[in-house]
Design a protein around this motif. Structure first.
Motif, PDB file in Angstrom:
ATOM      1  N   TRP A  43       0.876  -1.322   0.011  1.00 42.62           N
ATOM      2  CA  TRP A  43      -0.015  -0.001   0.105  1.00 42.62           C
ATOM      3  C   TRP A  43       0.699   1.274   0.057  1.00 42.62           C
ATOM      4  O   TRP A  43       0.352   2.483  -0.456  1.00 42.62           O
ATOM      5  N   GLY A  44       2.165   1.456   0.563  1.00 42.59           N
ATOM      6  CA  GLY A  44       2.797   2.607   0.665  1.00 42.59           C
ATOM      7  C   GLY A  44       2.133   3.468   1.677  1.00 42.59           C
ATOM      8  O   GLY A  44       1.494   2.830   2.429  1.00 42.59           O
ATOM      9  N   THR A  45       2.432   4.844   1.294  1.00 41.94           N
ATOM     10  CA  THR A  45       1.717   5.737   2.139  1.00 41.94           C
ATOM     11  C   THR A  45       0.170   6.029   2.181  1.00 41.94           C
ATOM     12  O   THR A  45      -0.278   6.762   2.787  1.00 41.94           O
ATOM     13  N   GLN A  46      -0.321   5.132   1.199  1.00 45.84           N
ATOM     14  CA  GLN A  46      -2.001   5.324   1.076  1.00 45.84           C
ATOM     15  C   GLN A  46      -2.732   4.777   2.010  1.00 45.84           C
ATOM     16  O   GLN A  46      -3.420   5.363   2.973  1.00 45.84           O
ATOM     17  N   ARG A  47      -1.847   3.656   3.111  1.00 48.06           N
ATOM     18  CA  ARG A  47      -2.502   3.104   4.248  1.00 48.06           C
ATOM     19  C   ARG A  47      -1.472   3.030   5.384  1.00 48.06           C
ATOM     20  O   ARG A  47      -1.532   2.220   6.094  1.00 48.06           O
ATOM     21  N   ASN A  48      -0.390   3.576   5.268  1.00 44.76           N
ATOM     22  CA  ASN A  48       0.658   3.695   6.251  1.00 44.76           C
ATOM     23  C   ASN A  48       1.161   5.039   6.574  1.00 44.76           C
ATOM     24  O   ASN A  48       1.095   6.117   5.865  1.00 44.76           O
ATOM     25  N   LEU A  49       1.399   4.933   7.857  1.00 41.59           N
ATOM     26  CA  LEU A  49       2.015   6.161   8.562  1.00 41.59           C
ATOM     27  C   LEU A  49       3.811   5.962   8.427  1.00 41.59           C
ATOM     28  O   LEU A  49       4.091   4.937   8.538  1.00 41.59           O
ATOM     29  N   VAL A  50       4.464   7.096   8.076  1.00 40.70           N
ATOM     30  CA  VAL A  50       6.055   6.935   8.415  1.00 40.70           C
ATOM     31  C   VAL A  50       6.290   8.183   9.480  1.00 40.70           C
ATOM     32  O   VAL A  50       6.170   9.336   9.067  1.00 40.70           O
ATOM     33  N   LEU A  51       6.901   7.632  10.734  1.00 43.92           N
ATOM     34  CA  LEU A  51       7.299   8.621  11.514  1.00 43.92           C
ATOM     35  C   LEU A  51       8.790   8.854  11.382  1.00 43.92           C
ATOM     36  O   LEU A  51       9.734   7.938  11.682  1.00 43.92           O
ATOM     37  N   GLY A  52       9.135   9.924  10.790  1.00 41.79           N
ATOM     38  CA  GLY A  52      10.477  10.627  10.468  1.00 41.79           C
ATOM     39  C   GLY A  52      10.910  10.152   9.026  1.00 41.79           C
ATOM     40  O   GLY A  52      10.017   9.839   8.128  1.00 41.79           O
ATOM     41  N   ASP A  53      12.052  10.158   9.060  1.00 40.38           N
ATOM     42  CA  ASP A  53      12.698   9.831   7.588  1.00 40.38           C
ATOM     43  C   ASP A  53      14.064   9.397   7.640  1.00 40.38           C
ATOM     44  O   ASP A  53      14.599   9.086   8.820  1.00 40.38           O
ATOM     45  N   ASP A  54      14.694   9.069   6.552  1.00 41.32           N
ATOM     46  CA  ASP A  54      15.956   8.587   6.647  1.00 41.32           C
ATOM     47  C   ASP A  54      17.295   9.455   7.131  1.00 41.32           C
ATOM     48  O   ASP A  54      18.575   8.948   7.313  1.00 41.32           O
ATOM     49  N   THR A  55      16.916  10.639   7.479  1.00 42.39           N
ATOM     50  CA  THR A  55      18.025  11.657   7.969  1.00 42.39           C
ATOM     51  C   THR A  55      17.675  11.651   9.787  1.00 42.39           C
ATOM     52  O   THR A  55      18.600  11.815  10.271  1.00 42.39           O
ATOM     53  N   THR A  56      16.537  11.351   9.958  1.00 38.34           N
ATOM     54  CA  THR A  56      16.361  11.363  11.268  1.00 38.34           C
ATOM     55  C   THR A  56      16.223   9.812  12.244  1.00 38.34           C
ATOM     56  O   THR A  56      15.878  10.029  13.272  1.00 38.34           O
ATOM     57  N   GLY A  57      15.944   8.878  11.296  1.00 35.50           N
ATOM     58  CA  GLY A  57      15.239   7.545  11.765  1.00 35.50           C
ATOM     59  C   GLY A  57      14.031   7.581  11.441  1.00 35.50           C
ATOM     60  O   GLY A  57      13.204   8.922  11.378  1.00 35.50           O
ATOM     61  N   TYR A  58      13.494   6.369  11.050  1.00 35.22           N
ATOM     62  CA  TYR A  58      11.838   6.496  10.825  1.00 35.22           C
ATOM     63  C   TYR A  58      11.263   5.062  11.338  1.00 35.22           C
ATOM     64  O   TYR A  58      12.122   4.107  11.581  1.00 35.22           O
ATOM     65  N   ILE A  59      10.171   5.269  11.594  1.00 37.29           N
ATOM     66  CA  ILE A  59       9.062   3.831  11.971  1.00 37.29           C
ATOM     67  C   ILE A  59       8.049   3.918  10.892  1.00 37.29           C
ATOM     68  O   ILE A  59       7.158   4.856  10.867  1.00 37.29           O
ATOM     69  N   VAL A  60       7.949   2.809  10.411  1.00 35.58           N
ATOM     70  CA  VAL A  60       6.605   2.672   9.513  1.00 35.58           C
ATOM     71  C   VAL A  60       5.553   1.721  10.265  1.00 35.58           C
ATOM     72  O   VAL A  60       5.840   0.860  10.843  1.00 35.58           O
ATOM     73  N   ILE A  61       4.161   2.560  10.217  1.00 40.88           N
ATOM     74  CA  ILE A  61       3.217   1.851  10.893  1.00 40.88           C
ATOM     75  C   ILE A  61       2.037   1.876  10.020  1.00 40.88           C
ATOM     76  O   ILE A  61       1.741   3.068   9.715  1.00 40.88           O
ATOM     77  N   PRO A  62       1.397   0.813  10.279  1.00 39.99           N
ATOM     78  CA  PRO A  62      -0.118   0.823   9.218  1.00 39.99           C
ATOM     79  C   PRO A  62      -0.912   1.878   9.916  1.00 39.99           C
ATOM     80  O   PRO A  62      -1.177   1.999  11.117  1.00 39.99           O
ATOM     81  N   GLN A  63      -1.731   2.293   8.891  1.00 41.98           N
ATOM     82  CA  GLN A  63      -2.816   3.198   9.221  1.00 41.98           C
ATOM     83  C   GLN A  63      -3.899   2.493   9.949  1.00 41.98           C
ATOM     84  O   GLN A  63      -4.123   1.307   9.697  1.00 41.98           O
ATOM     85  N   ARG A  64      -4.671   3.089  10.731  1.00 45.40           N
ATOM     86  CA  ARG A  64      -5.652   2.495  11.572  1.00 45.40           C
ATOM     87  C   ARG A  64      -6.777   1.889  10.616  1.00 45.40           C
ATOM     88  O   ARG A  64      -7.001   2.639   9.737  1.00 45.40           O
ATOM     89  N   ILE A  65      -7.009   0.660  10.738  1.00 43.95           N
ATOM     90  CA  ILE A  65      -7.841   0.118   9.863  1.00 43.95           C
ATOM     91  C   ILE A  65      -9.052   0.497   9.791  1.00 43.95           C
ATOM     92  O   ILE A  65     -10.129   0.565   9.007  1.00 43.95           O
ATOM     93  N   SER A  66      -9.771   1.117  11.012  1.00 46.73           N
ATOM     94  CA  SER A  66     -10.917   1.736  10.945  1.00 46.73           C
ATOM     95  C   SER A  66     -10.998   2.827  10.189  1.00 46.73           C
ATOM     96  O   SER A  66     -12.176   3.376   9.678  1.00 46.73           O
ATOM     97  N   GLU A  67      -9.927   3.482   9.749  1.00 43.06           N
ATOM     98  CA  GLU A  67      -9.926   4.842   8.883  1.00 43.06           C
ATOM     99  C   GLU A  67      -9.900   4.508   7.392  1.00 43.06           C
ATOM    100  O   GLU A  67     -10.014   5.423   6.496  1.00 43.06           O
ATOM    101  N   VAL A  68      -9.751   3.028   7.071  1.00 42.14           N
ATOM    102  CA  VAL A  68      -9.491   2.744   5.620  1.00 42.14           C
ATOM    103  C   VAL A  68     -10.621   1.484   5.325  1.00 42.14           C
ATOM    104  O   VAL A  68     -10.539   1.325   4.233  1.00 42.14           O
ATOM    105  N   ILE A  69     -11.377   1.262   6.291  1.00 38.26           N
ATOM    106  CA  ILE A  69     -12.120   0.014   6.372  1.00 38.26           C
ATOM    107  C   ILE A  69     -13.215   0.205   5.015  1.00 38.26           C
ATOM    108  O   ILE A  69     -13.516  -0.819   4.271  1.00 38.26           O
TER     109      ILE A  69
END
Length: 248
Positions: A219-245
């Protein structure tokens, strides 16, 4: 395309390992393991993913740590957005004891061609790595109001929370895209000793990591959150399912 989940032991603890593969539109579980040393983990990865195969490796550990002290941006953002669920992560900086181990693990993956992917073109073949964090992923994938507290507390309470996680995996992940096919994944009787329960915990965490890898690639960023980037460090987290159900 293969999806590798690594619940990395930040110090010297064993690590949970999971390998999923997308076949005929469904994710198949190929392996669920646990290894002690970094060398053994890397050997397992090399056997699971050949040099000419595409894969994404999702690591539950800070593999990019640019800051000498304090917390990284993604660590702070995890508390901002997921603190209410008790799902903020531990701070990471270069002076902490685990930093050399986790950074070097990311470098070992890079040497195998797994490039950091805080941005990605969905469903494009390649060799990628990302940092993930099971607690907020579990909260969002299963629409929970707090984390499942299977890591601390009385053994009986931890066991019950881990059984909840297992049941959510069986019930929810086969029903969302990409679909996880788990006919071969049977946990059986849940262990009653601390050591065996920890082994099950590590393996289930690695399965969550591998699924997040697949969800990010699909899904990429369509259904995921990215906290940060490759300069700060980052964490990929799925978007809340209830928001895309409504889009399923």
């Amino acid at each position: 395309m293969k999806f590798i989940g690594i619940d990395l032991g930040w110090k010297s603890q064993p690590s949970g390992l999971c390998c999923l593969e997308l076949r005929d539109g469904k994710l198949q579980l190929l392996d669920l393991d646990r290894q002690d040393s970094i060398a053994d983990i890397l050997t397992w990865i090399d056997k699971s993913v050949k040099l000419d195969e595409s894969a994404i490796v999702a690591v539950d550990a800070p593999t990019l740590i640019p800051n000498a002290t304090g917390s990284r941006l993604p660590d702070k953002l995890s508390h901002k957005y997921f603190g209410k669920y008790h799902a903020g992560c531990y701070p990471a900086n270069q002076n902490l004891a685990f930093a050399e181990r986790t950074i070097n693990f990311g470098l070992e993956l890079e040497s195998r061609g797994f490039v950091h992917a805080p941005t990605i073109e969905p469903q494009k073949l390649g060799r990628y790595q990302i940092e993930v964090f099971p607690h907020p992923a579990i909260v969002n994938l299963f629409n929970l109001q707090r984390i499942l507290k299977y890591k601390k507390g009385r053994l009986s309470d931890r066991q019950l929370e881990l059984i909840k996680l297992y049941n959510y995996i069986l019930e929810v992940l086969p029903s969302i895209s990409p679909h996880l096919h788990l006919s071969a994944f049977i946990c059986g009787q849940f262990p009653h000793t601390g050591a065996k329960l920890k082994e099950t915990e590590d393996k289930l965490d690695s399965l969550i990591c591998a699924y997040v890898a697949a969800y990010w690639w699909y899904w990429g960023t369509q259904r995921n959150l990215v906290l940060g980037d490759d300069t700060t460090g980052y964490i990929v987290i799925p978007q809340r399912i209830s928001e895309v159900i409504g889009d399923w």
